[in-house]
Design a protein around this motif. Structure first.
Motif, PDB file in Angstrom:
ATOM      1  N   GLY A 135       0.951  -0.983   0.046  1.00 25.37           N
ATOM      2  CA  GLY A 135       0.060  -0.097   0.154  1.00 25.37           C
ATOM      3  C   GLY A 135       0.846   1.339  -0.035  1.00 25.37           C
ATOM      4  O   GLY A 135       1.624   1.143   0.788  1.00 25.37           O
ATOM      5  N   PHE A 136       0.572   2.321  -0.457  1.00 25.68           N
ATOM      6  CA  PHE A 136       1.274   3.201  -0.962  1.00 25.68           C
ATOM      7  C   PHE A 136       2.687   3.084  -2.308  1.00 25.68           C
ATOM      8  O   PHE A 136       2.643   4.556  -2.223  1.00 25.68           O
ATOM      9  CB  PHE A 136       0.552   4.418   0.552  1.00 25.68           C
ATOM     10  CG  PHE A 136      -0.083   4.633   0.874  1.00 25.68           C
ATOM     11  CD1 PHE A 136      -1.301   5.149   0.287  1.00 25.68           C
ATOM     12  CD2 PHE A 136       0.169   3.931   1.810  1.00 25.68           C
ATOM     13  CE1 PHE A 136      -2.150   5.336   1.373  1.00 25.68           C
ATOM     14  CE2 PHE A 136      -1.368   4.185   2.343  1.00 25.68           C
ATOM     15  CZ  PHE A 136      -1.943   4.720   2.412  1.00 25.68           C
ATOM     16  N   ALA A 137       3.423   2.133  -1.688  1.00 28.12           N
ATOM     17  CA  ALA A 137       4.667   2.063  -2.157  1.00 28.12           C
ATOM     18  C   ALA A 137       4.806   1.414  -2.927  1.00 28.12           C
ATOM     19  O   ALA A 137       5.718   1.378  -3.813  1.00 28.12           O
ATOM     20  CB  ALA A 137       5.879   1.723  -1.539  1.00 28.12           C
ATOM     21  N   GLY A 138       3.416   0.244  -3.789  1.00 25.21           N
ATOM     22  CA  GLY A 138       3.898  -0.035  -4.351  1.00 25.21           C
ATOM     23  C   GLY A 138       4.310   0.383  -5.762  1.00 25.21           C
ATOM     24  O   GLY A 138       3.318   0.870  -6.658  1.00 25.21           O
ATOM     25  N   ARG A 139       5.124   0.554  -7.149  1.00 25.83           N
ATOM     26  CA  ARG A 139       5.496   0.733  -8.153  1.00 25.83           C
ATOM     27  C   ARG A 139       4.474  -0.234  -8.836  1.00 25.83           C
ATOM     28  O   ARG A 139       4.404  -0.901  -9.190  1.00 25.83           O
ATOM     29  CB  ARG A 139       6.573   1.455  -8.125  1.00 25.83           C
ATOM     30  CG  ARG A 139       7.460   1.487  -7.256  1.00 25.83           C
ATOM     31  CD  ARG A 139       7.275   3.701  -7.443  1.00 25.83           C
ATOM     32  NE  ARG A 139       7.292   3.931  -8.816  1.00 25.83           N
ATOM     33  CZ  ARG A 139       8.402   4.298  -8.582  1.00 25.83           C
ATOM     34  NH1 ARG A 139       9.598   4.489  -8.059  1.00 25.83           N
ATOM     35  NH2 ARG A 139       8.981   5.513  -9.607  1.00 25.83           N
ATOM     36  N   GLU A 140       4.309   0.648 -10.572  1.00 26.96           N
ATOM     37  CA  GLU A 140       4.251   0.060 -11.113  1.00 26.96           C
ATOM     38  C   GLU A 140       4.570  -1.286 -12.507  1.00 26.96           C
ATOM     39  O   GLU A 140       5.676  -1.071 -11.927  1.00 26.96           O
ATOM     40  CB  GLU A 140       3.440   1.160 -12.922  1.00 26.96           C
ATOM     41  CG  GLU A 140       4.984   1.636 -12.865  1.00 26.96           C
ATOM     42  CD  GLU A 140       5.949   3.159 -12.500  1.00 26.96           C
ATOM     43  OE1 GLU A 140       6.472   3.033 -13.242  1.00 26.96           O
ATOM     44  OE2 GLU A 140       5.548   3.288 -11.237  1.00 26.96           O
ATOM     45  N   PHE A 141       4.197  -1.896 -12.472  1.00 23.29           N
ATOM     46  CA  PHE A 141       5.417  -2.338 -13.518  1.00 23.29           C
ATOM     47  C   PHE A 141       4.977  -2.628 -14.908  1.00 23.29           C
ATOM     48  O   PHE A 141       3.793  -1.995 -15.368  1.00 23.29           O
ATOM     49  CB  PHE A 141       5.296  -4.518 -13.429  1.00 23.29           C
ATOM     50  CG  PHE A 141       5.592  -4.876 -12.197  1.00 23.29           C
ATOM     51  CD1 PHE A 141       6.503  -5.460 -12.219  1.00 23.29           C
ATOM     52  CD2 PHE A 141       4.657  -4.762 -10.904  1.00 23.29           C
ATOM     53  CE1 PHE A 141       6.499  -6.116 -10.739  1.00 23.29           C
ATOM     54  CE2 PHE A 141       5.150  -5.587 -10.522  1.00 23.29           C
ATOM     55  CZ  PHE A 141       6.144  -5.972 -10.346  1.00 23.29           C
ATOM     56  N   TYR A 142       5.826  -1.616 -15.811  1.00 23.20           N
ATOM     57  CA  TYR A 142       5.235  -1.216 -17.102  1.00 23.20           C
ATOM     58  C   TYR A 142       5.237  -1.726 -18.286  1.00 23.20           C
ATOM     59  O   TYR A 142       5.404  -2.976 -18.189  1.00 23.20           O
ATOM     60  CB  TYR A 142       6.227   0.375 -18.037  1.00 23.20           C
ATOM     61  CG  TYR A 142       6.111   0.472 -19.105  1.00 23.20           C
ATOM     62  CD1 TYR A 142       5.285   1.811 -18.672  1.00 23.20           C
ATOM     63  CD2 TYR A 142       6.438   0.304 -19.887  1.00 23.20           C
ATOM     64  CE1 TYR A 142       4.955   2.697 -19.856  1.00 23.20           C
ATOM     65  CE2 TYR A 142       5.732   1.663 -20.852  1.00 23.20           C
ATOM     66  CZ  TYR A 142       5.156   2.707 -20.567  1.00 23.20           C
ATOM     67  OH  TYR A 142       4.725   3.815 -21.750  1.00 23.20           O
ATOM     68  N   TRP A 143       4.135  -1.900 -19.314  1.00 24.61           N
ATOM     69  CA  TRP A 143       3.719  -2.971 -20.820  1.00 24.61           C
ATOM     70  C   TRP A 143       5.042  -3.636 -20.668  1.00 24.61           C
ATOM     71  O   TRP A 143       6.172  -2.723 -21.438  1.00 24.61           O
ATOM     72  CB  TRP A 143       2.866  -1.704 -21.164  1.00 24.61           C
ATOM     73  CG  TRP A 143       1.811  -1.143 -20.913  1.00 24.61           C
ATOM     74  CD1 TRP A 143       1.519   0.213 -20.955  1.00 24.61           C
ATOM     75  CD2 TRP A 143       0.336  -1.712 -20.916  1.00 24.61           C
ATOM     76  NE1 TRP A 143       0.296  -0.045 -20.973  1.00 24.61           N
ATOM     77  CE2 TRP A 143      -0.507  -0.830 -20.351  1.00 24.61           C
ATOM     78  CE3 TRP A 143       0.238  -3.324 -21.217  1.00 24.61           C
ATOM     79  CZ2 TRP A 143      -1.291  -0.904 -20.471  1.00 24.61           C
ATOM     80  CZ3 TRP A 143      -0.590  -3.188 -21.005  1.00 24.61           C
ATOM     81  CH2 TRP A 143      -1.940  -1.937 -20.527  1.00 24.61           C
ATOM     82  N   ASN A 248      -0.675  -0.266 -13.083  1.00 24.88           N
ATOM     83  CA  ASN A 248      -0.471   0.498 -12.596  1.00 24.88           C
ATOM     84  C   ASN A 248       0.279   0.539 -11.105  1.00 24.88           C
ATOM     85  O   ASN A 248       0.256  -0.642  -9.764  1.00 24.88           O
ATOM     86  CB  ASN A 248      -1.642   1.069 -12.168  1.00 24.88           C
ATOM     87  CG  ASN A 248      -2.503   1.911 -13.655  1.00 24.88           C
ATOM     88  OD1 ASN A 248      -1.708   2.505 -14.621  1.00 24.88           O
ATOM     89  ND2 ASN A 248      -3.799   1.760 -13.537  1.00 24.88           N
ATOM     90  N   GLY A 249       0.957   1.618 -10.535  1.00 20.24           N
ATOM     91  CA  GLY A 249       1.329   1.800  -8.981  1.00 20.24           C
ATOM     92  C   GLY A 249      -0.269   1.252  -8.286  1.00 20.24           C
ATOM     93  O   GLY A 249      -1.219   2.135  -8.619  1.00 20.24           O
ATOM     94  N   ASN A 250       0.100   1.244  -7.194  1.00 21.32           N
ATOM     95  CA  ASN A 250      -0.613   1.008  -5.591  1.00 21.32           C
ATOM     96  C   ASN A 250      -0.829   2.134  -4.716  1.00 21.32           C
ATOM     97  O   ASN A 250       0.422   2.551  -4.356  1.00 21.32           O
ATOM     98  CB  ASN A 250      -0.295  -0.018  -4.604  1.00 21.32           C
ATOM     99  CG  ASN A 250      -1.754  -0.421  -3.493  1.00 21.32           C
ATOM    100  OD1 ASN A 250      -2.597   0.230  -3.916  1.00 21.32           O
ATOM    101  ND2 ASN A 250      -1.175  -1.540  -2.870  1.00 21.32           N
TER     102      ASN A 250
END
Length: 307
Positions: A135-143, A248-250
């Motif tokens: 939560g709050f800190a999870g970054r995206e995994f790009y396409w 997306n990020g979280n």
């Protein structure tokens, strides 16, 4: 033979025809998927399944996942990947060799038999991991297409691998679920650029190479749209190795965690990576792989007390 899927050759991005089947096996009575499900997977490149595992089994898997996160000192150091710019855990690799519950999951017939049907061969575990998105800190995994990376950096010859994601927490539209472009698996999207040695050290934290350009993505989405794969804990998401996906990020308070098992066909074992690249480590791309043996009973409930 010429490589049908050249990528990162220093040239511009390109769209190349897929020369491999999506489904290599043949449906039969008693198969682990219905004909309709197999047809849907072939068309869309992914499939969402519910009710494969019991509530008690999912609880055991969640307990094992929490145990891996709580005891990082017990893990092989290289398999623990942090978020870029922080010490939050992003991924734990090679979980099927570091945890008894995850080992049983990888061998469970309910998953392995689906992989055998889709891939039309005996299988082995190419890669396994837990993806955490705090939560709050999870970054995206790009396409990206996994196959593009596995082909270039690992020497996976053809599109004959299957990813299985088991949700270990609620994945909803707000906390960074898997997004997928249905139908994107039917062509190969070669990427521009060249790959440096040991690119994995940076790419596991944030992938910059092997990602499509914005023009390619815009065209893909215009043609196919975007879908999100959501569900409660225990939901299983299957997707083709060449499907374009990301997340997306979280920024919500609600963490997201999923267990991934990647099955590869025995006949599709890894060869040399592209160019003069050195093979990536075993925890990312298995070369000393044995066929999955699924003679065991389903994941036992009591395993939650012995992991």
């Amino acid at each position: 033979m010429a490589d049908p899927y050249p990528s990162r050759c220093g040239r511009e991005a390109a769209v190349l025809p897929r020369v491999d089947p999506v489904v290599h096996g043949t449906w039969h009575e008693g198969a682990p998927l219905t004909q309709e499900q197999l047809t849907q997977f072939e068309r869309d490149g992914y499939l969402v399944l519910g009710d494969l595992f019991t509530t008690e089994e999912v609880a055991a898997l969640c307990e094992a996942s929490a145990g891996l996160l709580a005891n990082p000192e017990a893990l092989e150091p290289d398999t623990l990947i942090a978020e870029p710019g922080s010490r939050e855990v992003r991924s734990v690799f090679m979980i099927h060799r570091q945890d008894r519950t995850m080992a049983r999951l990888a061998a469970d017939r309910r998953l392995a038999d689906i992989a055998r049907l889709v891939l039309g061969d005996e299988i082995y575990v190419h890669q396994s991991r837990l993806n955490y998105k705090p939560g709050f800190a999870g970054r995206e995994f790009y396409w990206h297409s996994d196959f593009e990376t596995w082909h270039v950096e690992d020497g996976m010859p053809r599109m004959r691998a299957l990813s299985v994601s088991l949700l270990l927490s609620p994945n909803d539209a707000t906390n960074g679920p898997l997004m997928i472009i249905p139908g994107s698996h039917l062509a190969f999207h070669a990427c521009a650029g060249e790959t440096p040695q040991d690119n994995y050290r940076a790419s596991l934290r944030k992938q910059d190479l092997g990602v499509p350009d914005q023009t390619t993505l815009t065209d893909l989405v215009a043609e196919h749209g975007i879908r999100i794969a959501t569900g409660e804990p225990g939901t299983v998401i299957l997707f083709d190795c060449n499907a374009m996906h990301g997340s997306n990020g979280n920024i919500t308070p609600f963490p997201r965690s999923n267990a991934f098992i990647v099955y590869n066909a025995i006949s599709n074992r890894l060869g040399p990576p592209s160019g003069d690249l050195e093979p990536r480590p075993e925890f990312i791309a298995a070369r000393k792989a044995a066929p999955v043996v699924s003679g065991r009973p389903p994941l036992p409930l009591e395993i939650a007390t012995i992991c």
